[in-house]
Motif scaffolding. Sequence first.
Motif, PDB file in Angstrom:
ATOM      1  N   LYS A   1       0.942  -1.173  -0.052  1.00 18.28           N
ATOM      2  CA  LYS A   1      -0.068   0.032  -0.014  1.00 18.28           C
ATOM      3  C   LYS A   1       0.826   1.355   0.124  1.00 18.28           C
ATOM      4  CE  LYS A   1      -3.945  -2.184   2.463  1.00 18.28           C
ATOM      5  NZ  LYS A   1      -4.782  -2.311   1.229  1.00 18.28           N
TER       6      LYS A   1
ATOM      7  N   ASP B   1       3.861  11.268  -3.932  1.00 22.76           N
ATOM      8  CA  ASP B   1       4.660  11.091  -2.549  1.00 22.76           C
ATOM      9  C   ASP B   1       5.346   9.919  -2.697  1.00 22.76           C
ATOM     10  OD1 ASP B   1       3.352  13.442  -1.910  1.00 22.76           O
ATOM     11  OD2 ASP B   1       1.758  12.195  -0.717  1.00 22.76           O
ATOM     12  N   ALA B   2       5.007   8.923  -2.897  1.00 21.52           N
ATOM     13  CA  ALA B   2       5.660   7.568  -2.945  1.00 21.52           C
ATOM     14  C   ALA B   2       6.945   7.445  -3.911  1.00 21.52           C
ATOM     15  CB  ALA B   2       4.761   6.396  -3.400  1.00 21.52           C
TER      16      ALA B   2
ATOM     17  N   THR C   1       1.818   3.640   1.711  1.00 24.18           N
ATOM     18  CA  THR C   1       2.009   4.289   3.014  1.00 24.18           C
ATOM     19  C   THR C   1       3.433   4.227   3.453  1.00 24.18           C
ATOM     20  OG1 THR C   1       1.486   2.507   4.352  1.00 24.18           O
ATOM     21  CG2 THR C   1      -0.513   3.981   3.412  1.00 24.18           C
ATOM     22  N   ARG C   2       3.961   5.106   4.205  1.00 26.26           N
ATOM     23  CA  ARG C   2       5.345   5.163   4.731  1.00 26.26           C
ATOM     24  C   ARG C   2       5.564   3.583   5.424  1.00 26.26           C
ATOM     25  NH1 ARG C   2       6.605   9.766   8.439  1.00 26.26           N
ATOM     26  NH2 ARG C   2       5.072   8.513   9.892  1.00 26.26           N
ATOM     27  N   LYS C   3       4.552   3.337   6.213  1.00 24.41           N
ATOM     28  CA  LYS C   3       4.919   2.094   6.953  1.00 24.41           C
ATOM     29  C   LYS C   3       4.698   0.844   6.106  1.00 24.41           C
ATOM     30  CE  LYS C   3       2.542  -0.668  10.619  1.00 24.41           C
ATOM     31  NZ  LYS C   3       1.336  -0.680  11.576  1.00 24.41           N
TER      32      LYS C   3
ATOM     33  N   ARG D   1       9.160  10.866   5.756  1.00 26.43           N
ATOM     34  CA  ARG D   1       8.310  11.331   4.351  1.00 26.43           C
ATOM     35  C   ARG D   1       6.913  11.240   4.831  1.00 26.43           C
ATOM     36  NH1 ARG D   1      12.014  13.510   0.697  1.00 26.43           N
ATOM     37  NH2 ARG D   1      10.018  13.536  -0.463  1.00 26.43           N
ATOM     38  N   ASP D   2       5.999  12.032   4.189  1.00 27.72           N
ATOM     39  CA  ASP D   2       4.601  11.987   4.653  1.00 27.72           C
ATOM     40  C   ASP D   2       4.185  11.336   3.053  1.00 27.72           C
ATOM     41  OD1 ASP D   2       1.909  12.105   5.136  1.00 27.72           O
ATOM     42  OD2 ASP D   2       1.615  14.452   4.933  1.00 27.72           O
ATOM     43  N   ILE D   3       3.646  10.203   3.080  1.00 27.24           N
ATOM     44  CA  ILE D   3       3.195   9.547   1.796  1.00 27.24           C
ATOM     45  C   ILE D   3       1.620   9.265   1.880  1.00 27.24           C
ATOM     46  CG2 ILE D   3       3.265   7.554   0.458  1.00 27.24           C
ATOM     47  CD1 ILE D   3       6.343   7.318   1.674  1.00 27.24           C
ATOM     48  N   LYS D   4       0.917  10.120   1.015  1.00 28.96           N
ATOM     49  CA  LYS D   4      -0.391   9.887   0.779  1.00 28.96           C
ATOM     50  C   LYS D   4      -0.644   9.686  -0.736  1.00 28.96           C
ATOM     51  CE  LYS D   4      -1.661  12.876   4.731  1.00 28.96           C
ATOM     52  NZ  LYS D   4      -2.297  14.202   5.153  1.00 28.96           N
ATOM     53  N   THR D   5      -0.020  10.016  -1.680  1.00 31.55           N
ATOM     54  CA  THR D   5      -0.467   9.915  -2.997  1.00 31.55           C
ATOM     55  C   THR D   5       1.020   8.913  -3.684  1.00 31.55           C
ATOM     56  OG1 THR D   5       0.778  11.664  -3.715  1.00 31.55           O
ATOM     57  CG2 THR D   5      -1.632  12.162  -2.949  1.00 31.55           C
ATOM     58  N   GLU D   6       0.481   8.609  -5.053  1.00 38.58           N
ATOM     59  CA  GLU D   6       1.628   8.162  -5.784  1.00 38.58           C
ATOM     60  C   GLU D   6       2.580   8.967  -5.967  1.00 38.58           C
ATOM     61  OE1 GLU D   6      -0.190   6.916  -9.583  1.00 38.58           O
ATOM     62  OE2 GLU D   6      -1.646   5.715  -8.896  1.00 38.58           O
TER      63      GLU D   6
END
Length: 242
Positions: free
Chosen positions: A203, A230-231, A205-207, A223-228
């Motif tokens: 998924k 961002d990833a 998410t950072r985790k 990192r704050d990952i919420k979107t593609e």
Amino acid sequence: MHYRRFGLLALAITASSISTLCAQGSAALGGNSSNTNIDALTRGAPAMVYDNRLEKMHGSPYAFTRWIPGEITPANPNLRPLKAPLKYDVFHQQLLTQVNGRDSALIVPSLVMGFTLNDVVLGTDHPRRFVRFTDSPNPAYKQQFVEVLYERPNGYSLFKRYDKGLLKANYQGAYSSDKPYDELVDQPMYFLRRPDGRLVEVKLTRKALAAAAPALQAGLAKRDIKTEQDAVLALQAADTSK
């Protein structure tokens, strides 16, 4: 013509067949049912009962609804790439090309190594690149395509598998949700390929990314990952593989 030059890819389905295969909805039950009922009653004939609540399907089977300029890379290295408008029908897992600016033709997926979509309207400053998912652990996915969101030689890669789920109409019965239409909804899947070649479904998410790639945990921590996007940016910053 491009169509003839790429004929070995068996662009063999007629435009009428394509429109049938890729129709985005089914006809309403009974056609113009209200008028039919009224006419039957007026003639003194028994009224036929129709359920008017089932509407056409919502949603689209395509990754992107427009024809987009693209380029197909044949699996046969002796064939040159084909530039043509493309659509990727992810519900039926079919690649379509536009012929003569009007007709559509299906391309046999097994004869295609990959394709790109070149359109800044899609929100990227580089072509979207799709490859055959040949290293998928699921045999059902091996003939399908995934988009390469991120890739570093000898490092990590992030792939997106486009998919659509069909939610059936639900309007019958006392506890129905009164949803009078079938609907196609996006159900994408993401896969991270590690430098050792292992492919892990993740998924965004950072985790989840840190669990799939422990070596990147420190780089992903802030990192704050919420979107593609961002990833992708997080992997670019954390992946220092050479």
